[in-house]
Design a protein around this motif. Sequence first.
Motif, PDB file in Angstrom:
ATOM      1  N   TYR A  24       0.859  -1.181   0.000  1.00 37.49           N
ATOM      2  CA  TYR A  24       0.000   0.000   0.000  1.00 37.49           C
ATOM      3  C   TYR A  24       0.901   1.238   0.000  1.00 37.49           C
ATOM      4  O   TYR A  24       1.550   1.546   1.002  1.00 37.49           O
ATOM      5  N   ALA A  25       0.966   1.902  -1.150  1.00 37.12           N
ATOM      6  CA  ALA A  25       1.784   3.115  -1.280  1.00 37.12           C
ATOM      7  C   ALA A  25       0.917   4.293  -0.882  1.00 37.12           C
ATOM      8  O   ALA A  25      -0.074   4.608  -1.561  1.00 37.12           O
ATOM      9  N   VAL A  26       1.271   4.959   0.222  1.00 35.70           N
ATOM     10  CA  VAL A  26       0.352   5.911   0.840  1.00 35.70           C
ATOM     11  C   VAL A  26       1.055   7.220   1.179  1.00 35.70           C
ATOM     12  O   VAL A  26       2.273   7.280   1.402  1.00 35.70           O
ATOM     13  N   THR A  27       0.252   8.263   1.235  1.00 31.55           N
ATOM     14  CA  THR A  27       0.684   9.569   1.728  1.00 31.55           C
ATOM     15  C   THR A  27       0.215   9.708   3.174  1.00 31.55           C
ATOM     16  O   THR A  27      -0.622   8.916   3.648  1.00 31.55           O
ATOM     17  N   PRO A  28       0.693  10.712   3.903  1.00 30.52           N
ATOM     18  CA  PRO A  28       0.159  10.944   5.251  1.00 30.52           C
ATOM     19  C   PRO A  28      -1.352  11.156   5.249  1.00 30.52           C
ATOM     20  O   PRO A  28      -2.052  10.711   6.170  1.00 30.52           O
ATOM     21  N   ALA A  29      -1.876  11.793   4.190  1.00 29.78           N
ATOM     22  CA  ALA A  29      -3.328  12.003   4.101  1.00 29.78           C
ATOM     23  C   ALA A  29      -4.073  10.680   3.968  1.00 29.78           C
ATOM     24  O   ALA A  29      -5.178  10.521   4.506  1.00 29.78           O
ATOM     25  N   ASP A  30      -3.464   9.721   3.255  1.00 25.55           N
ATOM     26  CA  ASP A  30      -4.084   8.402   3.126  1.00 25.55           C
ATOM     27  C   ASP A  30      -4.190   7.713   4.480  1.00 25.55           C
ATOM     28  O   ASP A  30      -5.175   7.012   4.766  1.00 25.55           O
ATOM     29  N   LEU A  31      -3.178   7.886   5.322  1.00 24.79           N
ATOM     30  CA  LEU A  31      -3.226   7.288   6.659  1.00 24.79           C
ATOM     31  C   LEU A  31      -4.353   7.886   7.479  1.00 24.79           C
ATOM     32  O   LEU A  31      -5.043   7.191   8.240  1.00 24.79           O
ATOM     33  N   ASP A  32      -4.552   9.192   7.320  1.00 26.56           N
ATOM     34  CA  ASP A  32      -5.626   9.853   8.069  1.00 26.56           C
ATOM     35  C   ASP A  32      -6.999   9.425   7.564  1.00 26.56           C
ATOM     36  O   ASP A  32      -7.933   9.252   8.342  1.00 26.56           O
ATOM     37  N   GLY A  33      -7.102   9.227   6.244  1.00 30.40           N
ATOM     38  CA  GLY A  33      -8.400   8.931   5.666  1.00 30.40           C
ATOM     39  C   GLY A  33      -8.735   7.465   5.606  1.00 30.40           C
ATOM     40  O   GLY A  33      -9.890   7.097   5.352  1.00 30.40           O
ATOM     41  N   GLY A  34      -7.756   6.589   5.790  1.00 30.44           N
ATOM     42  CA  GLY A  34      -8.001   5.155   5.676  1.00 30.44           C
ATOM     43  C   GLY A  34      -8.205   4.783   4.219  1.00 30.44           C
ATOM     44  O   GLY A  34      -7.512   5.282   3.336  1.00 30.44           O
ATOM     45  N   GLY A  35      -9.152   3.913   3.940  1.00 25.78           N
ATOM     46  CA  GLY A  35      -9.440   3.566   2.559  1.00 25.78           C
ATOM     47  C   GLY A  35      -8.674   2.365   2.059  1.00 25.78           C
ATOM     48  O   GLY A  35      -8.763   2.034   0.875  1.00 25.78           O
ATOM     49  N   PHE A  36      -7.867   1.721   2.896  1.00 25.68           N
ATOM     50  CA  PHE A  36      -7.208   0.481   2.501  1.00 25.68           C
ATOM     51  C   PHE A  36      -7.309  -0.519   3.651  1.00 25.68           C
ATOM     52  O   PHE A  36      -8.025  -0.272   4.627  1.00 25.68           O
ATOM     53  N   ASP A  37      -6.666  -1.630   3.553  1.00 26.25           N
ATOM     54  CA  ASP A  37      -6.806  -2.748   4.481  1.00 26.25           C
ATOM     55  C   ASP A  37      -6.790  -2.280   5.952  1.00 26.25           C
ATOM     56  O   ASP A  37      -5.795  -1.717   6.422  1.00 26.25           O
ATOM     57  N   PRO A  38      -7.888  -2.488   6.678  1.00 22.25           N
ATOM     58  CA  PRO A  38      -7.961  -2.004   8.077  1.00 22.25           C
ATOM     59  C   PRO A  38      -6.874  -2.584   8.969  1.00 22.25           C
ATOM     60  O   PRO A  38      -6.352  -1.889   9.857  1.00 22.25           O
ATOM     61  N   ALA A  39      -6.525  -3.860   8.759  1.00 20.28           N
ATOM     62  CA  ALA A  39      -5.499  -4.476   9.612  1.00 20.28           C
ATOM     63  C   ALA A  39      -4.140  -3.815   9.368  1.00 20.28           C
ATOM     64  O   ALA A  39      -3.377  -3.561  10.318  1.00 20.28           O
ATOM     65  N   ALA A  40      -3.830  -3.536   8.106  1.00 21.29           N
ATOM     66  CA  ALA A  40      -2.569  -2.867   7.790  1.00 21.29           C
ATOM     67  C   ALA A  40      -2.555  -1.454   8.345  1.00 21.29           C
ATOM     68  O   ALA A  40      -1.527  -0.975   8.861  1.00 21.29           O
ATOM     69  N   LEU A  41      -3.698  -0.770   8.276  1.00 24.45           N
ATOM     70  CA  LEU A  41      -3.788   0.586   8.815  1.00 24.45           C
ATOM     71  C   LEU A  41      -3.597   0.571  10.326  1.00 24.45           C
ATOM     72  O   LEU A  41      -2.875   1.415  10.884  1.00 24.45           O
ATOM     73  N   ALA A  42      -4.203  -0.377  10.998  1.00 20.02           N
ATOM     74  CA  ALA A  42      -4.044  -0.471  12.453  1.00 20.02           C
ATOM     75  C   ALA A  42      -2.592  -0.749  12.820  1.00 20.02           C
ATOM     76  O   ALA A  42      -2.056  -0.177  13.788  1.00 20.02           O
ATOM     77  N   TRP A  43      -1.940  -1.620  12.062  1.00 24.34           N
ATOM     78  CA  TRP A  43      -0.540  -1.926  12.324  1.00 24.34           C
ATOM     79  C   TRP A  43       0.327  -0.681  12.119  1.00 24.34           C
ATOM     80  O   TRP A  43       1.253  -0.419  12.898  1.00 24.34           O
ATOM     81  N   ALA A  44       0.032   0.087  11.067  1.00 28.40           N
ATOM     82  CA  ALA A  44       0.797   1.305  10.790  1.00 28.40           C
ATOM     83  C   ALA A  44       0.666   2.298  11.935  1.00 28.40           C
ATOM     84  O   ALA A  44       1.656   2.906  12.359  1.00 28.40           O
ATOM     85  N   ARG A  45      -0.546   2.439  12.440  1.00 30.49           N
ATOM     86  CA  ARG A  45      -0.749   3.391  13.538  1.00 30.49           C
ATOM     87  C   ARG A  45      -0.059   2.902  14.803  1.00 30.49           C
ATOM     88  O   ARG A  45       0.539   3.688  15.543  1.00 30.49           O
ATOM     89  N   ALA A  46      -0.112   1.616  15.043  1.00 27.12           N
ATOM     90  CA  ALA A  46       0.541   1.069  16.232  1.00 27.12           C
ATOM     91  C   ALA A  46       2.056   1.207  16.156  1.00 27.12           C
ATOM     92  O   ALA A  46       2.724   1.421  17.183  1.00 27.12           O
ATOM     93  N   ALA A  47       2.614   1.109  14.935  1.00 26.13           N
ATOM     94  CA  ALA A  47       4.069   1.195  14.759  1.00 26.13           C
ATOM     95  C   ALA A  47       4.563   2.630  14.611  1.00 26.13           C
ATOM     96  O   ALA A  47       5.772   2.861  14.523  1.00 26.13           O
ATOM     97  N   GLY A  48       3.633   3.595  14.565  1.00 30.21           N
ATOM     98  CA  GLY A  48       4.031   4.992  14.403  1.00 30.21           C
ATOM     99  C   GLY A  48       4.484   5.332  12.997  1.00 30.21           C
ATOM    100  O   GLY A  48       5.260   6.273  12.784  1.00 30.21           O
ATOM    101  N   PHE A  49       3.996   4.591  12.021  1.00 34.67           N
ATOM    102  CA  PHE A  49       4.369   4.822  10.621  1.00 34.67           C
ATOM    103  C   PHE A  49       3.762   6.145  10.141  1.00 34.67           C
ATOM    104  O   PHE A  49       2.557   6.361  10.272  1.00 34.67           O
ATOM    105  N   LYS A  50       4.585   7.029   9.582  1.00 30.72           N
ATOM    106  CA  LYS A  50       4.145   8.368   9.199  1.00 30.72           C
ATOM    107  C   LYS A  50       4.048   8.562   7.685  1.00 30.72           C
ATOM    108  O   LYS A  50       3.700   9.651   7.232  1.00 30.72           O
ATOM    109  N   ALA A  51       4.388   7.547   6.903  1.00 32.49           N
ATOM    110  CA  ALA A  51       4.331   7.628   5.427  1.00 32.49           C
ATOM    111  C   ALA A  51       5.307   8.648   4.853  1.00 32.49           C
ATOM    112  O   ALA A  51       5.053   9.259   3.829  1.00 32.49           O
ATOM    113  N   GLU A  52       6.457   8.827   5.547  1.00 27.34           N
ATOM    114  CA  GLU A  52       7.485   9.677   4.973  1.00 27.34           C
ATOM    115  C   GLU A  52       7.967   9.065   3.648  1.00 27.34           C
ATOM    116  O   GLU A  52       7.929   7.853   3.461  1.00 27.34           O
ATOM    117  N   GLY A  53       8.429   9.919   2.767  1.00 33.39           N
ATOM    118  CA  GLY A  53       8.853   9.445   1.462  1.00 33.39           C
ATOM    119  C   GLY A  53       9.938   8.385   1.541  1.00 33.39           C
ATOM    120  O   GLY A  53      11.006   8.614   2.122  1.00 33.39           O
TER     121      GLY A  53
END
Length: 464
Positions: A24-53
Motif C-alpha cells: 500500500y503506497a500511501v501519503t500521510p493524508a491516506d493514513l488519516d483517511g483510511g481507505g485500505f486494508d484495516p489491519a494494515a492501517l491499524a498496524w501502521a498506527r501502532a508502529a508509528g508509521f508516518k508515510a514519509e517518502g
Amino acid sequence: MTPYQYIERSSSFSAKGAATKPVYAVTPADLDGGGFDPAALAWARAAGFKAEGGALLLVPAGNGEVGSALFGLGADPAEAPFIAGKLPKLLPSGDWRVETTAISPARLALGFGLGAYGFSRYKTDRQKDVRLSLPETVDAADIERQLAGVFLARDLVNIPTNEMGPAELEDAFRALGDRYGATVTSVVGDDLLKENFPLVHTVGRASVSPPRFLELRWGEKGHPRVTLVGKGVCFDTGGLDIKGAANMALMKKDMGGAANVMGLALMIMDAGLKVDLQVLVPAIENSISGNAFRPGDIYRSRKGITVQIDNTDAEGRLILADALAYADENPPDLLVDMSTLTGAARVALGPELAPYFTDDETLSSSLAEAARAEADPMWRLPLWMGYDKDIRSRAADITNSPSGGMAGAITAALFLKRFVTAARSWVHFDIYAWVLADKPHAPVGGEAFAIRALYKVIRDRAAK
C-alpha cells in the motif's frame, strides 16, 4: 558475461498470474483517511508509521509471515516521481503488487524497474529477487525497452576501460546492431586517414587500441532520417595536457555520449519506429605516447576547417567534428549529438540536469514538453553567437580551446555548430553520464541522461 547485461538480465516484473502480496503506497493524508486494508492501517498506527517518502513498514500475516507492506510516498509524491525505485531494495524477495492512486501505474512501474538496476558484473554476492506485478493497463513492452536502453547506457559507462576500450566498445556496438538486424561498419586505425576522418585519427593514435569510427544503419529509406552521434572517448588522460589524478578518476565515463545514444538506439529499434536510423560513434582513447598530438599543432578536419590545438584535453569536440561533418553530408531530418563534453556545463547546471543547445524552436519546445512528461530533466542553454569570436584562431580557422575559460559549454557548442550546416534540425547535449549520490531510481555510477525524453520526441515524430 557480455558488457550489455540487458541480454541476460531477468525481468523486474512478475510472470502473468503470479501470486502477489500487496504494497500500500500511501501519503500521510491516506493514513488519516483510511481507505485500505484495516489491519494494515491499524498496524501502521501502532508502529508509528508516518508515510514519509521512501519509508517501508512490513505488515505480518496471521501465520507469522509477511502479509503486506506499507510504503510512504511523502506529502507530495510529485516531488519524487520515481520513489518506487526504493521498493526493490526494501522489500523481501518475492512477487508484489502496488496499490495506490497517487502515482500512475506506468510511472510506478518505470520507477520500480529503474531502481532494480544493479551493476553486479564484478560482484560475487547475489541480489534479492523482488518482482512487481504490472496491471493490464500498463504497456509492459514499452517499459521493458526503456529499461533496457537505460541499463545498456549504465552498463557501458560502469565497465572500466580495461574491459571497455575502443575495440570492446565496437564489440558492444556490433552486438546491439546484430540484435536488431542493423548494418554495422567500422573504419579502424590508419584507414581513418584514407576515409577522411583526420581528427578521430589524431586524437586516438597514441593509444595501443587503435581509434575507430563506428556506424550503424537500421530502418527504411524514405522514413524520417534520424542520426545519433555519441562521443566515444573510452578513457581521457587529457593527453599531453594531462589531467590530475582527481580529475582522471572518472574518465572511464568519457564515452557516456556513445553509451547514451546506443541506449536510445535500442529503444528506437526495439519499438520498430518508422525512421531511417543512423548511429555514429567515434571510439578512441586519449592517451600519451611518442606520437600523441601536441598543443600548438594544427589539423585539417573532414569538413576542411582547420583547427589549432590549444589544449589536448579538449579532445571530444575534435572527434565529434568529424562525425558531425560526416552526418551532415547526407542531411538528416534530426541530428542529435550527445557527449560528456565540458566541466563548464556542470558548473552551469550541476550534475543532474542535461544541458542542450539548438536553434530549432519547435524541437526545443518538444524536448521541454517531453522532459516534463517523462520526468527526464534537461535545460536549454543558448547558442549565443556573440561568443563565436572566441573560438577563432590567429593561425587556423578555429581553436579547440578558447582562452579565458568563460562560457565554456557555449563555446564548445559553437565549435560543433561550425560542422553542422545542412541538417534540417540539430541538437547538442552536454551530459554528465554519472550519478554522484544514490537516488531511489539510480545508484551511484553510470547513468542515462535525456534519452527517455528523446525517445518520446522521436516516437511522436515517427507516428505522424
